[in-house]
Design a protein around this motif. Structure first.
Motif, PDB file in Angstrom:
ATOM      1  N   SER B 130      30.114  38.035  45.786  1.00 17.29           N
ATOM      2  CA  SER B 130      30.746  39.341  45.590  1.00 17.29           C
ATOM      3  C   SER B 130      31.266  39.370  44.164  1.00 17.29           C
ATOM      4  O   SER B 130      31.772  38.366  43.659  1.00 17.29           O
ATOM      5  CB  SER B 130      31.870  39.565  46.593  1.00 17.29           C
ATOM      6  OG  SER B 130      32.991  38.815  46.257  1.00 17.29           O
ATOM      7  N   HIS B 131      31.073  40.498  43.506  1.00 17.60           N
ATOM      8  CA  HIS B 131      31.403  40.476  42.077  1.00 17.60           C
ATOM      9  C   HIS B 131      31.779  41.828  41.532  1.00 17.60           C
ATOM     10  O   HIS B 131      31.743  42.838  42.217  1.00 17.60           O
ATOM     11  CB  HIS B 131      30.252  39.874  41.274  1.00 17.60           C
ATOM     12  CG  HIS B 131      28.988  40.686  41.274  1.00 17.60           C
ATOM     13  ND1 HIS B 131      28.660  41.514  40.255  1.00 17.60           N
ATOM     14  CD2 HIS B 131      27.978  40.780  42.177  1.00 17.60           C
ATOM     15  CE1 HIS B 131      27.480  42.085  40.508  1.00 17.60           C
ATOM     16  NE2 HIS B 131      27.060  41.662  41.666  1.00 17.60           N
ATOM     17  N   THR B 132      32.113  41.802  40.270  1.00 15.34           N
ATOM     18  CA  THR B 132      32.631  42.974  39.574  1.00 15.34           C
ATOM     19  C   THR B 132      31.576  43.434  38.578  1.00 15.34           C
ATOM     20  O   THR B 132      30.473  42.928  38.573  1.00 15.34           O
ATOM     21  CB  THR B 132      33.935  42.592  38.888  1.00 15.34           C
ATOM     22  OG1 THR B 132      33.711  41.369  38.184  1.00 15.34           O
ATOM     23  CG2 THR B 132      35.026  42.330  39.906  1.00 15.34           C
ATOM     24  N   GLN B 133      31.924  44.387  37.748  1.00 10.12           N
ATOM     25  CA  GLN B 133      30.898  45.026  36.926  1.00 10.12           C
ATOM     26  C   GLN B 133      30.562  44.284  35.649  1.00 10.12           C
ATOM     27  O   GLN B 133      29.418  44.213  35.247  1.00 10.12           O
ATOM     28  CB  GLN B 133      31.378  46.427  36.527  1.00 10.12           C
ATOM     29  CG  GLN B 133      31.758  47.290  37.688  1.00 10.12           C
ATOM     30  CD  GLN B 133      30.592  48.073  38.220  1.00 10.12           C
ATOM     31  OE1 GLN B 133      29.458  47.628  38.139  1.00 10.12           O
ATOM     32  NE2 GLN B 133      30.855  49.233  38.748  1.00 10.12           N
ATOM     33  N   CYS B 138      32.800  47.616  32.737  1.00 11.64           N
ATOM     34  CA  CYS B 138      34.251  47.452  32.767  1.00 11.64           C
ATOM     35  C   CYS B 138      34.853  47.628  31.368  1.00 11.64           C
ATOM     36  O   CYS B 138      34.199  47.402  30.364  1.00 11.64           O
ATOM     37  CB  CYS B 138      34.588  46.064  33.317  1.00 11.64           C
ATOM     38  SG  CYS B 138      36.349  45.829  33.538  1.00 11.64           S
ATOM     39  N   PRO B 141      36.316  43.464  30.391  1.00  5.46           N
ATOM     40  CA  PRO B 141      35.602  42.291  30.910  1.00  5.46           C
ATOM     41  C   PRO B 141      35.512  41.166  29.891  1.00  5.46           C
ATOM     42  O   PRO B 141      35.254  41.382  28.719  1.00  5.46           O
ATOM     43  CB  PRO B 141      34.197  42.839  31.172  1.00  5.46           C
ATOM     44  CG  PRO B 141      34.010  43.835  30.076  1.00  5.46           C
ATOM     45  CD  PRO B 141      35.365  44.451  29.837  1.00  5.46           C
ATOM     46  N   SER B 146      27.738  40.562  36.655  1.00 10.22           N
ATOM     47  CA  SER B 146      26.415  40.862  37.226  1.00 10.22           C
ATOM     48  C   SER B 146      25.385  39.851  36.740  1.00 10.22           C
ATOM     49  O   SER B 146      24.517  39.417  37.500  1.00 10.22           O
ATOM     50  CB  SER B 146      25.980  42.266  36.821  1.00 10.22           C
ATOM     51  OG  SER B 146      27.024  43.176  37.000  1.00 10.22           O
ATOM     52  N   GLN B 177      41.140  37.701  34.694  1.00  8.80           N
ATOM     53  CA  GLN B 177      42.012  37.014  35.636  1.00  8.80           C
ATOM     54  C   GLN B 177      42.664  37.968  36.643  1.00  8.80           C
ATOM     55  O   GLN B 177      43.367  37.523  37.538  1.00  8.80           O
ATOM     56  CB  GLN B 177      43.047  36.203  34.862  1.00  8.80           C
ATOM     57  CG  GLN B 177      42.394  34.969  34.242  1.00  8.80           C
ATOM     58  CD  GLN B 177      43.243  34.302  33.180  1.00  8.80           C
ATOM     59  OE1 GLN B 177      42.858  34.297  32.025  1.00  8.80           O
ATOM     60  NE2 GLN B 177      44.378  33.784  33.555  1.00  8.80           N
ATOM     61  N   ILE B 178      42.405  39.255  36.508  1.00 14.32           N
ATOM     62  CA  ILE B 178      42.852  40.182  37.551  1.00 14.32           C
ATOM     63  C   ILE B 178      42.086  39.888  38.836  1.00 14.32           C
ATOM     64  O   ILE B 178      42.548  40.127  39.925  1.00 14.32           O
ATOM     65  CB  ILE B 178      42.685  41.650  37.094  1.00 14.32           C
ATOM     66  CG1 ILE B 178      43.615  41.920  35.914  1.00 14.32           C
ATOM     67  CG2 ILE B 178      42.976  42.623  38.229  1.00 14.32           C
ATOM     68  CD1 ILE B 178      43.408  43.272  35.252  1.00 14.32           C
ATOM     69  N   ASN B 179      40.867  39.346  38.688  1.00 12.94           N
ATOM     70  CA  ASN B 179      40.127  38.805  39.820  1.00 12.94           C
ATOM     71  C   ASN B 179      39.737  39.853  40.865  1.00 12.94           C
ATOM     72  O   ASN B 179      39.980  39.675  42.048  1.00 12.94           O
ATOM     73  CB  ASN B 179      40.956  37.668  40.458  1.00 12.94           C
ATOM     74  CG  ASN B 179      40.170  36.866  41.481  1.00 12.94           C
ATOM     75  OD1 ASN B 179      40.724  36.373  42.433  1.00 12.94           O
ATOM     76  ND2 ASN B 179      38.870  36.735  41.306  1.00 12.94           N
ATOM     77  N   CYS B 180      39.098  40.925  40.393  1.00 10.22           N
ATOM     78  CA  CYS B 180      38.607  41.946  41.324  1.00 10.22           C
ATOM     79  C   CYS B 180      37.592  41.366  42.301  1.00 10.22           C
ATOM     80  O   CYS B 180      37.360  41.933  43.358  1.00 10.22           O
ATOM     81  CB  CYS B 180      37.950  43.100  40.580  1.00 10.22           C
ATOM     82  SG  CYS B 180      39.040  43.937  39.451  1.00 10.22           S
ATOM     83  N   GLY B 181      36.940  40.277  41.931  1.00 10.72           N
ATOM     84  CA  GLY B 181      35.950  39.673  42.830  1.00 10.72           C
ATOM     85  C   GLY B 181      36.585  39.137  44.095  1.00 10.72           C
ATOM     86  O   GLY B 181      35.920  38.962  45.103  1.00 10.72           O
ATOM     87  N   GLY B 182      37.871  38.845  44.026  1.00 13.01           N
ATOM     88  CA  GLY B 182      38.600  38.441  45.227  1.00 13.01           C
ATOM     89  C   GLY B 182      38.539  36.949  45.487  1.00 13.01           C
ATOM     90  O   GLY B 182      38.019  36.166  44.698  1.00 13.01           O
ATOM     91  N   GLN B 183      39.108  36.585  46.641  1.00 18.86           N
ATOM     92  CA  GLN B 183      39.185  35.185  47.029  1.00 18.86           C
ATOM     93  C   GLN B 183      37.826  34.698  47.514  1.00 18.86           C
ATOM     94  O   GLN B 183      37.113  35.421  48.184  1.00 18.86           O
ATOM     95  CB  GLN B 183      40.205  35.032  48.159  1.00 18.86           C
ATOM     96  CG  GLN B 183      41.625  35.311  47.741  1.00 18.86           C
ATOM     97  CD  GLN B 183      42.189  34.190  46.894  1.00 18.86           C
ATOM     98  OE1 GLN B 183      41.896  33.032  47.101  1.00 18.86           O
ATOM     99  NE2 GLN B 183      43.000  34.556  45.915  1.00 18.86           N
ATOM    100  N   ASN B 189      35.594  32.595  37.595  1.00 20.44           N
ATOM    101  CA  ASN B 189      36.370  33.655  36.947  1.00 20.44           C
ATOM    102  C   ASN B 189      36.630  33.349  35.486  1.00 20.44           C
ATOM    103  O   ASN B 189      36.785  32.196  35.104  1.00 20.44           O
ATOM    104  CB  ASN B 189      37.753  33.796  37.616  1.00 20.44           C
ATOM    105  CG  ASN B 189      37.655  34.198  39.078  1.00 20.44           C
ATOM    106  OD1 ASN B 189      36.595  34.576  39.548  1.00 20.44           O
ATOM    107  ND2 ASN B 189      38.753  34.108  39.775  1.00 20.44           N
TER     108      ASN B 189
END
Lengths: 417, 361
Positions: B130-133, B138, B141, B146, B177-183, B189
């Motif tokens: 699972s990931h961010t843009q 972003c 970033p 991706s 480090q806001i870590n939108c990708g989550g746990q 990261n």
């Protein structure tokens, strides 16, 4: 149109996993619309520039649609002179149906509208749960929204507001489901459309709904209000199926992988390969049900546990949600109304008491759980703590009154039982 | 007002989240809340049995997540020709097709694989990251999630389409480090290692200075006059390089082509199964942010995965496994260095220290 050279990102076309770069190139090379060819060409050019220089070149701004204050992530290029056709490349966050269900027809319909107005790039879904339509000019943003809004799609949240919610596959397919996840999802979030579309809260507020404690929506760790399906009667055991499982896997496997993995030692394997479960001490962790879904099932007295205050790092560090409601039924209309009321009271209290940019969990950390509970009118419960206070620095002036309250509550519970 | 302008002023219809039932497979609608159990006949395929005796077969496939409309239509074509026209997306952006008849499963898998989609990602596999843009979209970033994901999934593809892990492995990546990708069981990261570089000419025009000061988790930012202009300054000794000041104040550039590194965290687990949910822990940092294929990060992820695969027991997630074997053994097995930076000094960090005589030899 002169295509940008993209030697670095071309490397991402190699290898067996599907490549998003190949997808963007398809839009550049084969889409019938010149506008899309040019926009994606410049997008690839800017992305290559990022790969070369290891820096991002998008900045935010203010873009919205008429009547709303949020829902769009504005992106203006800082290197727009070199890549003019993608210099405005905003994302529209669109709320998915509860459970992320689609028909191919609905997806085609969205694709048709999107290529009419936008870049042709879309993601199912962003990390908050939105459909992300990536790449729209400021002008097209309104047109695309008008188009899909007429067909039943609405923008999600961006900024200090109630954000798009998420719910799991749920009762539509999963035997672990303990609640109508989709009803909870839609009742909660759709009650706050004003707070979503016109950002005026201290910071973001997210709802997530999981049908069981496996918490596939990561709600405890990622949602300000987490609703998790659970049950309070016994795990249903099909002893014959369980015995078949023991026969298939062997006693050692069952002891090593089920009995000893129970976090409260509530499972005992009998001599005849049936099992006993100490249901009073079962914490509904889901492990044994996950291992033998054919033999073990959630009970019939279903409801939800509600946790408040989960969030990721910013600003004070990661916080998980805290149990606020250990169990409530969601059967009668008034139960559902109460669920929404808890959300309303939480958001109202938080909006009144939080600092700017302070998540609900951070506010609770700052003011203490008891002040929050008193603010939303919920009584304390030992299920809310992992253990009682360890610090002796506490004043207990009204101890006797509080003790009386506890006993009165206990009596009331006894009477109603 | 012109006709065009009136159209512009259309009042939005605030419908919110649409009802999923209208898009749900009829068999699922019919058996809503009446499912009895499921089986997992092969990687990427689930079959759920209802009390009514009906069944629904699900085929799950990994995609590139950022879809072009052509790919989306290909997925729809497959859904129309080989499935019943009903799909959904998982939280990790896999597509799922639901069909009533078992006989449709094999042709559906074949059609998906023929078009390059990867069937798998169920049960004890390495799931889609699972990931961010990232750099594609972003505004803050440090890397291109991706791209990291594409490069990494190329290498982990066999673990996605097989079920050889002790339990499921959730990977995530985040570009800051806001870590939108989550746990995640393993999270990759960005970790900034230098304080922001401030463009003092822009600060007073672009940033609301008191809000920026308030954002800093360690109170390292204060208003200052620099070269006669109102700006901000950072106490670089205090600064933890988190980048929280960058979103409200882009002239405080935190991303750095050389000093923004990748870090790897393990043991995040959102499920309540066996133990309470857990946050991920730092295990490796200082990994080069090295596009286009980030080989150094992938190598470490593979090392962690292979130690886990080899050493963990059935049903142990990465956090369960480490809980059993202990951190010294984890660092030994993965051949990662243990440094002073692994010891938490944030508020509440003391509870992460070993206050017992439990020591493994």
């Amino acid at each position: 149109m002169k295509k940008h050279d993209t030697p670095m990102i071309d490397e991402l076309e190699n290898g067996p996993w599907p490549s998003f770069i190949s997808g963007i190139k398809r839009l550049r090379d084969t889409h019938p619309e010149k506008r899309i060819n040019e926009m994606t060409n410049d997008l690839l050019g800017q992305l290559e520039h990022s790969y070369e220089t290891r820096k991002g070149y998008w900045k935010g701004g203010t873009v919205s649609v008429y009547g709303y204050g949020g829902g769009i992530i504005p992106r203006f290029s800082e290197v727009g002179d070199a890549f003019p056709k993608s210099k405005e490349f905003h994302t529209l966050r669109v709320q998915p149906p509860a459970g992320n269900y689609y028909t191919t027809e609905s997806l085609r319909d969205l694709a048709d509208s999107w290529e009419k107005h936008g870049s042709g790039l879309v993601t199912f879904h962003g990390q908050t749960g939105n459909i992300m339509f990536i790449g729209s000019t400021t002008e097209s943003t309104q047109h695309f929204f008008d188009d899909i809004n007429e067909k039943g799609w609405d923008l999600g949240g961006a900024g200090p507001c109630v954000r798009t919610a998420m719910s799991c596959v749920g009762a539509g397919r999963c035997e672990m489901s303990n609640v109508n996840e989709h009803k909870a999802h839609r009742l909660l979030v759709n009650n706050f459309m004003d707070d979503m579309h016109r950002p005026a809260l201290p910071y973001k507020f997210k709802f997530k709904v999981s049908g069981c404690p496996n918490d596939c929506m990561n709600s405890i760790e990622r949602a300000d209000m987490s609703v998790i399906g659970t049950w309070r009667d016994n795990i249903k055991v099909d002893q014959e199926e369980f015995k078949k499982y023991v026969e298939m896997k062997g006693r050692k496997y069952v002891i090593d992988n089920i009995v000893t993995r129970c976090p409260t030692n509530a499972i005992s394997l009998n001599d005849d390969d049936s099992i006993d479960i100490d249901n009073q001490n079962c914490v509904k962790c889901m492990h044994c049900l996950n291992v033998v879904p054919k033999a073990l099932h959630p009970g019939d007295d279903k409801g939800v546990t509600i946790l408040i205050g989960g969030k990721r790092t910013l600003k004070i560090g990661d916080l998980m949600g805290t149990v606020i409601v250990p169990f409530m039924k969601l059967e009668k209309e008034e139960d559902w109304e109460r669920l929404v009321e808890i959300a309303e009271e939480t958001i109202d209290f938080w909006a009144d008491n939080a600092l700017e940019h302070e998540r609900c969990g951070e506010m609770i950390e700052r003011i203490g759980l008891v002040n929050f509970l008193e603010g939303i009118g919920i009584d304390v419960d030992p299920n809310m703590v992992a253990n009682p206070r360890e610090s002796s620095y506490v004043r207990t002036d009204d101890w006797d009154d509080e003790a009386v309250k506890w006993y009165e509550k206990a009596d009331k519970k006894k009477d109603s039982a | 007002m012109s006709e065009n302008a009136k159209k512009e002023m259309r009042t939005p219809i605030e419908t919110g989240a649409p009802d999923g039932f209208q898009y749900m497979h009829p068999t699922m609608r019919k058996n809503f809340g009446q499912w009895k159990y499921h089986e997992h006949p092969r990687p990427g395929v689930l079959v759920h049995y209802a009390n009514s005796g009906e069944e629904i077969w699900t085929v799950r496939a990994g995609t590139q997540r950022i879809l072009d409309v052509f790919t989306l239509r290909t997925l729809c074509d497959i859904g129309d020709e080989y499935a019943d026209g009903y799909v959904r997306f998982t939280i990790r952006s896999n597509i799922e097709y639901m069909v009533k008849d078992k006989s449709k499963v094999e042709p559906l898998i074949e059609a998906l694989e023929k078009e390059g989609f990867i069937v798998g990602g169920t049960k004890n596999s390495v799931a889609m990251i699972s990931h961010t843009q990232g750099w594609l979209h972003c505004d803050i970033p440090g890397t291109d999630a991706s791209g990291v994901v594409k490069a990494m999934m190329d290498e982990l593809i066999d673990e996605f389409r097989n079920n050889e892990m002790p339990n499921r492995v959730h990977l995530t990546t985040s570009c800051c480090q806001i870590n939108c990708g989550g746990q995640g069981d393993i999270a990759i990261n960005i970790q900034h290692t230098k304080p922001p570089k401030i463009n003092h000419d822009l600060v007073s025009n672009v940033c609301e200075r008191p809000s920026v000061v308030a954002r800093c988790p360690v109170a390292a930012i204060r208003p200052a006059m620099v070269n006669g202009k109102p700006s901000l300054e950072v106490d670089e000794k205090k600064c933890i390089c988190c980048g929280a000041c960058f979103p409200p104040c882009p002239p405080m550039q935190i991303n750095d082509p050389e000093h923004s590194k990748l870090a790897i965290w393990v043991g995040g687990n959102h499920s309540n199964a066996r133990s309470k949910p857990s946050f991920q822990k730092l295990v490796a940092a200082g990994i080069p942010n090295n596009p286009p294929r980030w080989p150094e990060a992938t190598a470490i992820v593979k090392r962690i995965l292979s130690a886990y695969k080899e050493d963990a027991r059935d049903w142990e997630r990465i956090n369960d496994w480490i809980e059993r074997i202990g951190w010294p053994r984890f660092f030994e097995l993965t051949e990662l260095p243990f440094t002073k930076y692994h010891i938490d000094n944030w508020r509440g960090g003391r509870k992460t220290l070993n206050s017992s005589a439990y020591v493994r030899f």
